[in-house]
Design an enzyme around this catalytic site. Structure first.
Site, PDB file in Angstrom:
ATOM      1  NE  ARG A 236      -4.259  -1.282   0.026  1.00 45.89           N
ATOM      2  CZ  ARG A 236      -4.420  -2.520  -0.741  1.00 45.89           C
ATOM      3  NH1 ARG A 236      -3.282  -2.610  -1.716  1.00 45.89           N
ATOM      4  NH2 ARG A 236      -5.611  -3.084  -0.682  1.00 45.89           N
ATOM      5  CD  GLU A 264      -3.560   3.345  -5.167  1.00 48.97           C
ATOM      6  OE1 GLU A 264      -2.543   2.753  -5.475  1.00 48.97           O
ATOM      7  OE2 GLU A 264      -4.460   2.771  -4.803  1.00 48.97           O
ATOM      8  CG  HIS A 283      -3.978  -0.787  -6.696  1.00 48.14           C
ATOM      9  ND1 HIS A 283      -4.140  -0.061  -5.599  1.00 48.14           N
ATOM     10  CD2 HIS A 283      -3.925  -2.116  -6.399  1.00 48.14           C
ATOM     11  CE1 HIS A 283      -4.441  -0.902  -4.419  1.00 48.14           C
ATOM     12  NE2 HIS A 283      -4.135  -2.146  -4.918  1.00 48.14           N
TER      13      HIS A 283
HETATM   14  N1  LIG Z   1      -1.148  -4.292  -5.270  1.00 49.59           N
HETATM   15  C1  LIG Z   1      -2.135  -5.173  -5.215  1.00 49.59           C
HETATM   16  O1  LIG Z   1      -3.144  -5.170  -6.132  1.00 49.59           O
HETATM   17  C2  LIG Z   1      -2.553  -5.781  -3.869  1.00 49.59           C
HETATM   18  C3  LIG Z   1      -3.449  -6.880  -3.597  1.00 49.59           C
HETATM   19  C4  LIG Z   1      -3.389  -7.663  -2.514  1.00 49.59           C
HETATM   20  C5  LIG Z   1      -2.797  -7.059  -1.343  1.00 49.59           C
HETATM   21  N2  LIG Z   1      -1.919  -5.822  -1.605  1.00 49.59           N
HETATM   22  C6  LIG Z   1      -1.277  -5.520  -0.176  1.00 49.59           C
HETATM   23  O2  LIG Z   1      -0.283  -6.487   0.080  1.00 49.59           O
HETATM   24  C7  LIG Z   1       0.008  -6.587   1.328  1.00 49.59           C
HETATM   25  C8  LIG Z   1       0.195  -7.751   2.060  1.00 49.59           C
HETATM   26  O3  LIG Z   1      -1.360  -8.520   1.763  1.00 49.59           O
HETATM   27  P1  LIG Z   1      -1.318  -9.849   2.601  1.00 49.59           P
HETATM   28  O4  LIG Z   1      -2.895 -10.366   2.072  1.00 49.59           O
HETATM   29  O5  LIG Z   1      -0.469 -10.900   1.927  1.00 49.59           O
HETATM   30  O6  LIG Z   1      -1.124  -9.563   3.868  1.00 49.59           O
HETATM   31  P2  LIG Z   1      -1.414 -10.453   5.389  1.00 49.59           P
HETATM   32  O7  LIG Z   1      -2.876  -9.905   6.100  1.00 49.59           O
HETATM   33  O8  LIG Z   1      -1.409 -11.696   4.879  1.00 49.59           O
HETATM   34  O9  LIG Z   1      -0.390  -9.810   6.286  1.00 49.59           O
HETATM   35  C9  LIG Z   1      -0.572 -10.144   7.575  1.00 49.59           C
HETATM   36  C10 LIG Z   1       1.083 -10.225   8.060  1.00 49.59           C
HETATM   37  O10 LIG Z   1       1.854  -9.227   7.742  1.00 49.59           O
HETATM   38  C11 LIG Z   1       2.944  -9.057   8.510  1.00 49.59           C
HETATM   39  N3  LIG Z   1       3.408  -7.922   9.202  1.00 49.59           N
HETATM   40  C12 LIG Z   1       2.215  -7.187  10.113  1.00 49.59           C
HETATM   41  N4  LIG Z   1       2.693  -6.085  10.501  1.00 49.59           N
HETATM   42  C13 LIG Z   1       4.125  -6.161  10.049  1.00 49.59           C
HETATM   43  C14 LIG Z   1       5.149  -5.085  10.135  1.00 49.59           C
HETATM   44  N5  LIG Z   1       4.886  -4.008  11.001  1.00 49.59           N
HETATM   45  N6  LIG Z   1       6.460  -5.299   9.419  1.00 49.59           N
HETATM   46  C15 LIG Z   1       6.207  -6.511   8.760  1.00 49.59           C
HETATM   47  N7  LIG Z   1       5.395  -7.305   8.715  1.00 49.59           N
HETATM   48  C16 LIG Z   1       4.238  -7.195   9.191  1.00 49.59           C
HETATM   49  C17 LIG Z   1       2.576 -10.324   9.908  1.00 49.59           C
HETATM   50  O11 LIG Z   1       3.438 -11.555   9.581  1.00 49.59           O
HETATM   51  C18 LIG Z   1       1.322 -10.483   9.722  1.00 49.59           C
HETATM   52  O12 LIG Z   1       0.805 -11.756  10.007  1.00 49.59           O
HETATM   53  C19 LIG Z   1      -1.127  -5.479   2.001  1.00 49.59           C
HETATM   54  O13 LIG Z   1      -0.441  -4.320   2.173  1.00 49.59           O
HETATM   55  C20 LIG Z   1      -2.266  -5.426   1.090  1.00 49.59           C
HETATM   56  O14 LIG Z   1      -2.940  -4.486   1.051  1.00 49.59           O
HETATM   57  C21 LIG Z   1      -1.854  -5.502  -2.725  1.00 49.59           C
END
Ligand SMILES: NC(=O)c1ccc[n+]([C@@H]2O[C@H](COP(=O)([O-])OP(=O)(O)OC[C@H]3O[C@@H](n4cnc5c(N)ncnc54)[C@H](O)[C@@H]3O)[C@@H](O)[C@H]2O)c1
Length: 325
Positions: A236, A264, A283
């Site tokens: 994000r 964004e 995105h």
């Molecule tokens: N670009 C896109 O189109 C797109 C699509 C989907 C998700 N995303 C983004 O990708 C990211 C990851 O998504 P996800 O579903 O894999 O997340 P997720 O919910 O699986 O992530 C949770 C995990 O992140 C880790 N975490 C939490 N706080 C942290 C910190 N301060 N430092 C390092 N690690 C930490 C922990 O291990 C936690 O369990 C998010 O920001 C999400 O919004 C982007």
């Protein structure tokens, strides 16, 4: 969900599988629980199938759905749609965020490999010069022995770690909620974020957008990166300080692959659109096109498990929601 998504999430064969285990009207796709057509269905509904554009399951909606036992969300994060009462009841909430993680991880792998070969920069040079000297060695390029840093062992971060395994990378991982042994099992060395940014050739951000992750990659951490480091942000925009990153990119010291920004979209006059060392995409790393039906498939399989009385495998754990995307 928004009606336009139903056929993309559940193309004909998947819709048939869903209809085999759930009794529902595919013509009734609601974006508002106040819709008079929805009210009588809600009173009887045991399962809600949701997706992008779904209205929030506010507490009063949960109260109007006394038989509800599962929400199958054929999209990523459920934070914006599931209210407190759903967790209290308890209603099982399952999400396709694991399916949505795959295209983001694929995008990230492609970005890391292409940036490591400096394909973005070399393409710019070639387009400008329109000639090249065969045999000229570009000393700055190559994916042999580079150090890649993954910020966050999230679903996406973990998938990226899996995809990185066949390559000759040294992989570092920063995540305050992980033990070193767990990181080692994922093929990475657990380090703190300050060490990671200082040691890596690529820093790829995969942590959720939480109050404590705002500005996680700020001016000081960008300044601590080695010359030539590539920053990849598919998480994000808020996690990376846009102004500080822009300033570093303008000096030419760093380069970046950026799928998400804050704000964004960026203002039309943002330098990030024109900088040759910023590869900016709108995105798109998450599910698009045929990738939507993978999210649909995950929830069809969950519906089939429900009908067989089996446990859901993509159930969201309300206890860990605070650290999830
Ligand atoms: N670009 C896109 O189109 C797109 C699509 C989907 C998700 N995303 C983004 O990708 C990211 C990851 O998504 P996800 O579903 O894999 O997340 P997720 O919910 O699986 O992530 C949770 C995990 O992140 C880790 N975490 C939490 N706080 C942290 C910190 N301060 N430092 C390092 N690690 C930490 C922990 O291990 C936690 O369990 C998010 O920001 C999400 O919004 C982007």
């Amino acid at each position: 969900m928004s009606p336009e998504f139903l056929p993309q999430l559940f193309p004909e064969p998947l819709l048939r599988r869903l209809l085999a285990v759930l009794d529902f009207d595919p013509g009734l796709v609601a974006e508002d629980f106040a819709d008079p057509a929805v009210q009588p269905v809600l009173a009887e509904a045991e399962v809600l199938v949701t997706g992008w554009g779904a209205p929030r399951l506010r507490d009063e909606v949960i109260a109007e759905a006394p038989k509800l036992r599962a929400v199958l969300h054929a999209a990523g994060s459920v934070k914006s749609i599931v209210g407190e009462a759903a967790w209290d009841r308890p209603v099982a909430v399952s999400s396709s965020s694991g399916a949505n993680a795959l295209p983001v991880a694929e995008y990230t792998l492609a970005a890391i490999l292409m940036a490591g070969k400096n394909l973005f920069g070399l393409r710019e040079d070639f387009r400008r010069e329109r000639s090249f000297r065969l045999g000229h060695i570009h000393p700055e390029v190559g994916n042999f022995g580079r150090t890649v840093g993954i910020v966050g062992a999230s679903k996406i971060g973990r998938r990226v770690l899996e995809l990185l395994r066949p390559f000759d990378f040294e992989v570092l991982l920063a995540d305050p909620y992980l033990e070193a042994a767990e990181a080692a099992a994922l093929g990475a060395e657990l380090v703190d974020l300050d060490s990671l940014v200082a040691r890596c050739d690529v820093v790829s951000v995969h942590a959720p957008d939480l109050p404590e992750t705002a500005g996680l990659i700020g001016a000081a951490r960008l300044a601590a990166m080695k010359d030539g480091t590539v920053v990849v942000n598919t998480a994000r925009g808020r996690l990376v300080d846009t102004d500080a990153l822009t300033a570093e990119l303008e000096t030419g010291r760093l380069s970046a692959v950026i799928d998400v920004t804050h704000p964004e979209p960026l203002p039309r006059d943002s330098p990030l659109f024109d900088l040759p060392n910023a590869f900016l995409t709108p995105h798109v790393a998450g599910s698009h096109g045929n990738e939507l039906s993978r999210m649909g498939l995950y929830m069809v399989e969950e519906a089939e498990r429900l009908s067989r009385g089996e446990a859901l495998v993509h159930e969201v754990d309300p206890q860990t929601l605070w650290k999830q995307a």
